[in-house]
Design an enzyme around this catalytic site. Structure first.
Site, PDB file in Angstrom:
ATOM      1  N   SER A 125       0.816  -1.221   0.000  1.00 44.34           N
ATOM      2  CA  SER A 125       0.000   0.000   0.000  1.00 44.34           C
ATOM      3  C   SER A 125       0.849   1.271   0.000  1.00 44.34           C
ATOM      4  O   SER A 125       1.910   1.318   0.644  1.00 44.34           O
ATOM      5  CB  SER A 125      -0.886  -0.018   1.246  1.00 44.34           C
ATOM      6  OG  SER A 125      -1.434   1.250   1.474  1.00 44.34           O
ATOM      7  N   GLU A 127       0.195   3.652   1.726  1.00 43.27           N
ATOM      8  CA  GLU A 127       0.274   4.075   3.130  1.00 43.27           C
ATOM      9  C   GLU A 127       1.658   3.797   3.712  1.00 43.27           C
ATOM     10  O   GLU A 127       2.054   4.396   4.715  1.00 43.27           O
ATOM     11  CB  GLU A 127      -0.786   3.357   3.967  1.00 43.27           C
ATOM     12  CG  GLU A 127      -2.173   3.937   3.857  1.00 43.27           C
ATOM     13  CD  GLU A 127      -2.291   5.342   4.443  1.00 43.27           C
ATOM     14  OE1 GLU A 127      -2.039   5.512   5.641  1.00 43.27           O
ATOM     15  OE2 GLU A 127      -2.636   6.270   3.697  1.00 43.27           O
ATOM     16  N   TYR A 149      -1.677  -0.177  10.674  1.00 42.00           N
ATOM     17  CA  TYR A 149      -1.935  -0.803   9.367  1.00 42.00           C
ATOM     18  C   TYR A 149      -0.706  -0.691   8.475  1.00 42.00           C
ATOM     19  O   TYR A 149      -0.241  -1.668   7.882  1.00 42.00           O
ATOM     20  CB  TYR A 149      -3.142  -0.112   8.716  1.00 42.00           C
ATOM     21  CG  TYR A 149      -3.330  -0.430   7.250  1.00 42.00           C
ATOM     22  CD1 TYR A 149      -3.929  -1.617   6.837  1.00 42.00           C
ATOM     23  CD2 TYR A 149      -2.914   0.471   6.259  1.00 42.00           C
ATOM     24  CE1 TYR A 149      -4.098  -1.908   5.480  1.00 42.00           C
ATOM     25  CE2 TYR A 149      -3.086   0.187   4.913  1.00 42.00           C
ATOM     26  CZ  TYR A 149      -3.675  -1.002   4.527  1.00 42.00           C
ATOM     27  OH  TYR A 149      -3.841  -1.285   3.187  1.00 42.00           O
TER      28      TYR A 149
HETATM   29  P1  NAP Z   1     -11.550  -4.400   1.530  1.00 39.20           P
HETATM   30  O1  NAP Z   1     -12.662  -3.997   0.624  1.00 39.20           O
HETATM   31  O2  NAP Z   1     -11.521  -3.889   2.928  1.00 39.20           O
HETATM   32  O3  NAP Z   1     -11.518  -6.005   1.532  1.00 39.20           O
HETATM   33  C1  NAP Z   1     -10.705  -6.694   2.436  1.00 39.20           C
HETATM   34  C2  NAP Z   1     -11.065  -8.161   2.383  1.00 39.20           C
HETATM   35  O4  NAP Z   1     -10.285  -8.865   3.366  1.00 39.20           O
HETATM   36  C3  NAP Z   1     -12.530  -8.484   2.700  1.00 39.20           C
HETATM   37  O5  NAP Z   1     -12.949  -9.541   1.877  1.00 39.20           O
HETATM   38  C4  NAP Z   1     -12.459  -8.935   4.157  1.00 39.20           C
HETATM   39  O6  NAP Z   1     -13.504  -9.782   4.529  1.00 39.20           O
HETATM   40  C5  NAP Z   1     -11.146  -9.695   4.128  1.00 39.20           C
HETATM   41  N1  NAP Z   1     -10.583  -9.915   5.465  1.00 39.20           N
HETATM   42  C6  NAP Z   1     -10.373  -9.010   6.438  1.00 39.20           C
HETATM   43  N2  NAP Z   1      -9.831  -9.599   7.517  1.00 39.20           N
HETATM   44  C7  NAP Z   1      -9.686 -10.920   7.210  1.00 39.20           C
HETATM   45  C8  NAP Z   1      -9.198 -12.041   7.902  1.00 39.20           C
HETATM   46  N3  NAP Z   1      -8.730 -11.943   9.150  1.00 39.20           N
HETATM   47  N4  NAP Z   1      -9.207 -13.243   7.287  1.00 39.20           N
HETATM   48  C9  NAP Z   1      -9.682 -13.364   6.033  1.00 39.20           C
HETATM   49  N5  NAP Z   1     -10.185 -12.347   5.313  1.00 39.20           N
HETATM   50  C10 NAP Z   1     -10.178 -11.129   5.898  1.00 39.20           C
HETATM   51  O7  NAP Z   1     -10.133  -4.000   0.882  1.00 39.20           O
HETATM   52  P2  NAP Z   1      -9.783  -3.645  -0.647  1.00 39.20           P
HETATM   53  O8  NAP Z   1      -9.981  -2.193  -0.837  1.00 39.20           O
HETATM   54  O9  NAP Z   1     -10.432  -4.609  -1.538  1.00 39.20           O
HETATM   55  O10 NAP Z   1      -8.205  -3.867  -0.635  1.00 39.20           O
HETATM   56  C11 NAP Z   1      -7.645  -5.136  -0.960  1.00 39.20           C
HETATM   57  C12 NAP Z   1      -6.232  -5.218  -0.402  1.00 39.20           C
HETATM   58  O11 NAP Z   1      -5.444  -4.158  -0.942  1.00 39.20           O
HETATM   59  C13 NAP Z   1      -6.127  -5.068   1.105  1.00 39.20           C
HETATM   60  O12 NAP Z   1      -5.063  -5.889   1.537  1.00 39.20           O
HETATM   61  C14 NAP Z   1      -5.779  -3.607   1.315  1.00 39.20           C
HETATM   62  O13 NAP Z   1      -5.091  -3.444   2.531  1.00 39.20           O
HETATM   63  C15 NAP Z   1      -4.910  -3.367   0.106  1.00 39.20           C
HETATM   64  N6  NAP Z   1      -4.870  -2.013  -0.423  1.00 39.20           N
HETATM   65  C16 NAP Z   1      -6.035  -1.366  -0.740  1.00 39.20           C
HETATM   66  C17 NAP Z   1      -5.979  -0.118  -1.316  1.00 39.20           C
HETATM   67  C18 NAP Z   1      -7.236   0.617  -1.703  1.00 39.20           C
HETATM   68  O14 NAP Z   1      -7.154   1.830  -1.948  1.00 39.20           O
HETATM   69  N7  NAP Z   1      -8.373  -0.059  -1.837  1.00 39.20           N
HETATM   70  C19 NAP Z   1      -4.727   0.486  -1.592  1.00 39.20           C
HETATM   71  C20 NAP Z   1      -3.577  -0.233  -1.285  1.00 39.20           C
HETATM   72  C21 NAP Z   1      -3.650  -1.473  -0.718  1.00 39.20           C
HETATM   73  P3  NAP Z   1     -14.918  -9.190   5.096  1.00 39.20           P
HETATM   74  O15 NAP Z   1     -15.712  -8.866   3.865  1.00 39.20           O
HETATM   75  O16 NAP Z   1     -15.435 -10.317   5.886  1.00 39.20           O
HETATM   76  O17 NAP Z   1     -14.576  -7.974   5.914  1.00 39.20           O
HETATM   77  O1  F7E Z   2      -9.077   8.164   4.047  1.00 39.26           O
HETATM   78  C1  F7E Z   2      -9.509  11.535   5.359  1.00 39.26           C
HETATM   79  C2  F7E Z   2      -8.602  10.596   6.115  1.00 39.26           C
HETATM   80  O2  F7E Z   2     -10.091   6.052   4.912  1.00 39.26           O
HETATM   81  C3  F7E Z   2      -8.571   9.048   3.085  1.00 39.26           C
HETATM   82  C4  F7E Z   2      -7.297   2.204   2.386  1.00 39.26           C
HETATM   83  O3  F7E Z   2      -7.824   1.526   1.265  1.00 39.26           O
HETATM   84  O4  F7E Z   2      -6.046   3.706   1.008  1.00 39.26           O
HETATM   85  C5  F7E Z   2      -7.030   3.647   2.020  1.00 39.26           C
HETATM   86  O5  F7E Z   2      -6.583   4.319   3.182  1.00 39.26           O
HETATM   87  C6  F7E Z   2      -8.338  10.398   3.729  1.00 39.26           C
HETATM   88  C7  F7E Z   2      -7.546  10.316   5.039  1.00 39.26           C
HETATM   89  O6  F7E Z   2      -8.428   5.988   3.001  1.00 39.26           O
HETATM   90  C8  F7E Z   2     -12.849  11.149   6.720  1.00 39.26           C
HETATM   91  O7  F7E Z   2      -8.093  11.219   7.297  1.00 39.26           O
HETATM   92  C9  F7E Z   2     -11.516  12.778   6.223  1.00 39.26           C
HETATM   93  O8  F7E Z   2      -6.583  11.333   5.047  1.00 39.26           O
HETATM   94  O9  F7E Z   2     -10.669   6.845   2.576  1.00 39.26           O
HETATM   95  P1  F7E Z   2      -9.680   6.715   3.651  1.00 39.26           P
HETATM   96  P2  F7E Z   2      -6.896   5.862   3.456  1.00 39.26           P
HETATM   97  O10 F7E Z   2      -6.717   6.092   4.897  1.00 39.26           O
HETATM   98  O11 F7E Z   2      -6.098   6.721   2.530  1.00 39.26           O
HETATM   99  C10 F7E Z   2      -4.776   3.136   1.348  1.00 39.26           C
HETATM  100  C11 F7E Z   2      -3.859   3.244   0.144  1.00 39.26           C
HETATM  101  C12 F7E Z   2      -4.885   1.762   1.895  1.00 39.26           C
HETATM  102  O12 F7E Z   2      -3.970   0.947   1.751  1.00 39.26           O
HETATM  103  C13 F7E Z   2      -6.010   1.500   2.840  1.00 39.26           C
HETATM  104  O13 F7E Z   2      -6.271   0.105   2.916  1.00 39.26           O
HETATM  105  O14 F7E Z   2      -9.590  10.962   4.070  1.00 39.26           O
HETATM  106  N1  F7E Z   2     -10.869  11.633   5.923  1.00 39.26           N
HETATM  107  N2  F7E Z   2     -12.720  12.509   6.724  1.00 39.26           N
HETATM  108  C14 F7E Z   2     -11.678  10.603   6.207  1.00 39.26           C
HETATM  109  N3  F7E Z   2     -11.507   9.275   6.069  1.00 39.26           N
HETATM  110  C15 F7E Z   2     -12.528   8.459   6.436  1.00 39.26           C
HETATM  111  N4  F7E Z   2     -12.404   7.119   6.265  1.00 39.26           N
HETATM  112  N5  F7E Z   2     -13.690   8.952   6.950  1.00 39.26           N
HETATM  113  C16 F7E Z   2     -13.902  10.282   7.109  1.00 39.26           C
HETATM  114  O15 F7E Z   2     -14.961  10.710   7.576  1.00 39.26           O
END
Ligand code: NAP
Ligand code: F7E
Length: 326
Positions: A125, A127, A149
């Site tokens: 990520s 992050e 995380y």
């Molecule tokens: P998501 O929508 O939160 O999906 C996460 C999945 O992991 C869900 O199916 C969840 O199951 C499952 N899970 C959580 N805890 C688990 C556990 N202990 N054992 C087995 N399964 C578990 O995330 P996403 O946005 O698709 O992201 C996919 C991956 O990319 C994640 O690893 C995330 O950290 C990473 N990532 C995401 C982003 C982004 O912007 N989306 C960016 C960079 C990296 P439930 O449905 O039961 O909760």
């Molecule tokens: O926050 C700000 C918050 O929770 C984005 C995950 O997929 O991307 C995701 O992480 C920004 C942050 O995503 C609210 O403080 C303001 O600055 O949508 P987010 P994230 O934290 O960037 C990375 C790449 C991953 O890997 C992660 O799995 O938005 N923010 N107000 C808020 N965020 C949330 N959630 N809710 C608010 O009300």
């Protein structure tokens, strides 16, 4: 026929990747943890596909993963499962780190024991760059994680590299910047905004409470990003790749894009709730995906404005249908 195992199948990326691989003719084994409600909304459209099988798996269950490798003999494993919410990771750090860091360790151990030829994708990520002041970030940028995380993702990222070098595994990490879609989890900021705007527009909600509006993110479309995951595992050698759009926008920019197109007033409907701020914030993320463009031939197709419009139009249609049964 190739077989792929996808962990986190019920998540945003799991559902898009499964569709992508089924279209390519793969047999897909999707892994889901058990929950008291069924939660298969994102995968219902292909649940009955003859080349799809849903099985239970939790990231803390090593034996289960070994058995699944032995039973399905996959060529590719995509590890997408995670407790993926950054703010929640401050509230449940032990659960988050156990899943995000130890899950891939358990999987890599199983792969090297059962069949070291299995190709492995790790969902790293942006992050991980955290508070590094030197953006834009590429594969060599310093990792300065700013949440439990992100610390756990750094551990897993380093481990993938270590298993690649130590045991010759074809293990790759995609360092994906934020990617969104109409299937984005409802507590991530983009989706929270598009759902709230739709409800306000339809008279079903009055206020939207948000935290830090100044944070900037490099937001792309999840449907584009799963192709990059697949491309990484089709390369001769494993590697790390940044996947991003190369553009960054603030949370406020996203809010304005959605509220302007819905013709809604931010002043009237949006309030700041200090409880939504994080103990430590990642203020600015911008990716440089030159390597992915050159080596994978990958390009993002959908950018910020189109993404915001796509998510809002999906939510207004869906909520209108649900609320008014039209
Ligand atoms: P998501 O929508 O939160 O999906 C996460 C999945 O992991 C869900 O199916 C969840 O199951 C499952 N899970 C959580 N805890 C688990 C556990 N202990 N054992 C087995 N399964 C578990 O995330 P996403 O946005 O698709 O992201 C996919 C991956 O990319 C994640 O690893 C995330 O950290 C990473 N990532 C995401 C982003 C982004 O912007 N989306 C960016 C960079 C990296 P439930 O449905 O039961 O909760
Ligand atoms: O926050 C700000 C918050 O929770 C984005 C995950 O997929 O991307 C995701 O992480 C920004 C942050 O995503 C609210 O403080 C303001 O600055 O949508 P987010 P994230 O934290 O960037 C990375 C790449 C991953 O890997 C992660 O799995 O938005 N923010 N107000 C808020 N965020 C949330 N959630 N809710 C608010 O009300």
């Amino acid at each position: 026929m190739k077989t792929a195992i996808i962990t986190g199948i019920t998540g945003q990326d799991g559902s898009y990747l499964a569709e992508f691989l089924l279209n390519k003719g793969y047999f897909v084994v999707g892994l889901k943890r058990r929950s008291s409600t069924i939660c298969t909304d994102r995968i219902d459209s292909f649940y009955d596909h003859p080349n799809f099988k849903l099985r239970y798996y939790n990231l803390n269950d090593s034996g289960c993963f070994y058995r699944l490798l032995l039973e399905y003999k996959p060529q590719e494993v995509y590890n997408l499962a995670a407790q993926s919410h950054v703010k929640v990771s401050f509230e449940t750090p032990e659960e988050t780190v156990n899943a995000v860091a130890m899950g891939p360790l358990r999987q890599l151990e199983a792969i090297r024991s059962v069949d070291p030829k299995i190709k492995f994708y790790q969902a790293s990520s942006s992050e991980m760059f955290g508070v590094n002041p030197d953006a834009p970030y590429n594969e060599k940028s310093r990792l300065m994680p700013a949440s439990p995380y992100a610390c756990a993702k750094v551990f897993a990222h380093n481990l993938v590299n270590n298993y690649r070098e130590s045991y010759g595994l074809h293990a790759s990490s995609g360092i994906l910047f934020n990617h969104e879609s109409p299937r984005r989890g409802e507590t991530f900021v983009t989706r929270k905004i598009t759902i709230a705007a739709a409800k306000i527009k339809l008279g079903l909600q009055d206020k939207l409470y948000l935290g830090n509006l100044d944070a900037k993110r490099d937001w792309g479309f999840a449907g584009d990003y799963v192709e990059a995951m697949w491309l990484m595992l089709q390369q001769k050698r494993p590697d790390d790749y940044v996947i991003s759009t190369g553009e960054t926008y603030s949370v406020n920019d996203f809010l304005e894009a959605v509220f302007d197109s819905a013709n809604l007033s931010i002043e009237k409907h949006v309030e700041i709730d200090p409880s939504l701020f994080r103990p430590q914030e990642v203020p600015y993320l911008l990716g440089d995906c030159t390597k992915a463009k050159k080596k994978l031939g990958w390009e993002p197709k959908i950018k910020f404005k189109e993404l915001a419009a796509m998510m809002y139009s999906y939510d207004i249609k869906r909520i209108r249908e649900l609320a008014f049964e039209v």
